[in-house]
Structures are given as C-alpha cells and as structure tokens.
Design a protein around this motif. Structure first.
Motif, short mmCIF file in Angstrom:
data_model
loop_
_atom_site.label_atom_id
_atom_site.label_comp_id
_atom_site.label_asym_id
_atom_site.label_seq_id
_atom_site.Cartn_x
_atom_site.Cartn_y
_atom_site.Cartn_z
N GLY A 1 0.54 -1.28 -0.35
CA GLY A 1 -0.14 0.00 -0.22
C GLY A 1 0.66 1.73 -0.11
O GLY A 1 0.06 2.24 -0.45
N GLY A 2 2.04 1.41 0.94
CA GLY A 2 2.97 1.83 1.05
C GLY A 2 3.09 2.85 -0.41
O GLY A 2 3.81 3.91 -0.53
N LEU A 3 3.55 1.34 -1.39
CA LEU A 3 4.51 1.53 -2.67
C LEU A 3 3.66 1.82 -3.46
O LEU A 3 3.96 3.50 -4.07
N ILE A 4 2.45 1.69 -3.82
CA ILE A 4 1.40 2.18 -4.72
C ILE A 4 0.79 3.49 -4.15
O ILE A 4 0.86 4.80 -5.05
N ARG A 5 1.00 4.52 -3.25
CA ARG A 5 0.82 5.88 -3.20
C ARG A 5 1.92 6.55 -3.37
O ARG A 5 1.58 7.45 -3.66
N ALA A 6 3.20 5.88 -2.25
CA ALA A 6 3.46 6.71 -3.20
C ALA A 6 4.30 6.85 -5.16
O ALA A 6 4.75 8.38 -5.25
N TYR A 7 4.39 5.43 -5.68
CA TYR A 7 4.21 6.02 -6.82
C TYR A 7 3.43 6.73 -7.58
O TYR A 7 3.57 7.47 -8.21
N SER A 8 2.24 6.94 -6.55
CA SER A 8 0.79 7.40 -7.51
C SER A 8 1.21 9.25 -7.46
O SER A 8 1.19 10.18 -7.82
N GLN A 9 1.85 9.28 -6.12
CA GLN A 9 2.15 10.79 -5.42
C GLN A 9 3.22 11.07 -6.49
O GLN A 9 3.87 12.27 -6.50
N GLY A 10 4.52 10.30 -6.55
CA GLY A 10 5.31 10.87 -7.52
C GLY A 10 5.52 11.27 -8.35
O GLY A 10 5.71 12.85 -9.32
N THR A 11 3.97 10.34 -9.31
CA THR A 11 3.74 11.17 -10.91
C THR A 11 2.94 12.40 -10.68
O THR A 11 3.35 12.69 -11.61
N SER A 12 1.86 12.02 -9.92
CA SER A 12 1.42 13.24 -9.35
C SER A 12 2.00 14.98 -9.36
O SER A 12 1.82 15.70 -9.91
N THR A 13 2.54 14.57 -8.57
CA THR A 13 3.87 15.77 -8.21
C THR A 13 4.14 16.20 -9.24
O THR A 13 5.20 17.20 -9.33
N ALA A 14 4.69 15.57 -10.40
CA ALA A 14 6.60 15.45 -11.55
C ALA A 14 4.84 16.25 -12.63
O ALA A 14 5.43 16.89 -12.73
#
Length: 213
Positions: free
Chosen positions: A109-122
């Motif tokens: 779950g933490g990885l899914i949120r992290a990669y999603s946030q990394g994409t949105s932030t970029a």
C-alpha cells in the motif's frame, strides 16, 4: 473542442518518503521509440537508483499503454503511475518514477501511494495543456483600436499567438473553428468595420489547464 491533454513541458520533481527518494520524470513523446529513449536517459542519469518504474500513453485515444514495476512487487509501481495518467486523460507522454531505496520497507500500500504521489507531483511541477482544434487568423487594425481589441480578446479567452507593429498592428489569434464566424463578426462590429482579417492554417492551440491536485 479539446482534442488532447498533455504536460506543458518536460521536467522532474523529487519527493522523499521514509528515507526513500522518489524522482518523477515526465516527457512528451509520440512514439514508443521516443518513450524508450527517454527511459534510457533517465536510467543513465540515475544509474545508481534501485528502480526505474514507468508508464506511458500514446495516441489521442490512448491506443498504446505500457507500464513496468521494474523489480518492485507486482502491481505496486507501474499500475499506479498509469492510473494517474489515465485519470487525468493525458496523452502522448511518459512518466518514469525513479526510486533510491532508503532502507525502510513501505509495504504494498505504501509503494502504491508513493508511486502515485511521485507521478502527480511531477505532473503538477510542469503544468498541463489542452490541445484545442482551432484556426489562426491575422487581425489588422489601427493603433487607436488596440486597447479595445485586446480587452475583448482577453474577456473572450482568445489566445494571441503573435503581434506585429508597423504602420498598423497585426494580431494573430486562435479561434475555435465552430465559432470563428461569430467571433469575427463580433470583432468587426466592435471596431465599426475598421478591421481586416486574413485566414490562416488550422492546427492545435495548446491552452494551459489546471494541474491535478
């Protein structure tokens, strides 16, 4: 009408989650070859990173979609990156989220949120544009009409592509093809007929739109 949505420019943005660095890199691409070349560039730039997970969508209707977890647990990296692109209806771009592992496991779950946030932030860092199918017109007026016309264009959210100053002023604008006659008539009436129009080529005018939150 809006034909496509994509990023305004290429760029990258970094976030840190539990000591792991997640660097989102985004680029406009139109072919799988271009996508692969960008991926290779990111891999070379961050050669010591643990993972280079990515997703891309190509075509106005997202005819091609690809993604990769690149060694992360299945479904925790590529799919969340692609999900952000799909939810924002973004075309012809790739997002690579590079991870430097910080020693603390995040769980699925933490990885899914992290990669999603990394994409949105970029994506937020570079901004988004909508490609509108429009036609260019050159509008030629006298100098004493410039303030009146530019005020009207701003109020109507009509993009000025170029302005030339000689003995007269020539403004090149983008108009929606389904409304161009209406707009031209309105401008002619506004300026009491003291204006000339030159019809130019049709194409895509990219208009800034709000980034995802």
């Amino acid at each position: 009408m809006e034909k496509y949505r994509t990023i305004a420019k290429n760029g990258e943005q970094e976030i840190i989650i539990k000591k792991s660095r997640f660097i989102g890199s985004v680029a406009r691409v139109t072919t799988e070859t271009e996508a692969q070349e960008f991926l290779n560039t990111v891999r070379q730039k961050h050669a010591k990173a643990n993972h280079h997970c990515f997703a891309y969508q190509l075509g106005f209707q997202d005819e091609i979609q690809r993604m990769s977890d690149d060694g992360e647990p299945s479904g925790t990296a590529g799919p969340p990156i692609l999900d952000v692109l799909a939810k924002e209806h973004l075309n012809n771009l790739i997002c690579v989220v590079t991870r430097y592992f910080g020693g603390i496991k995040l769980g699925a779950g933490g990885l899914i949120r992290a990669y999603s946030q990394g994409t949105s932030t970029a994506i937020q860092s570079v901004g988004l544009v909508a490609g509108m199918s429009q036609r260019r017109y050159q509008i030629t007026i006298d100098y004493n009409q410039l303030d009146i016309l530019t005020h009207y264009l701003a109020k109507q959210a009509i993009t000025i592509a170029n302005t030339e100053y000689t003995d007269v002023v020539a403004l090149t604008v983008w108009l929606n093809e389904d409304a161009e006659e209406t707009k031209l008539t309105a401008i002619k009436n506004l300026l009491a007929g003291q204006v000339t129009f030159a019809k130019q080529e049709a194409g895509f005018n990219e208009v800034p739109i709000e980034s995802p939150k």
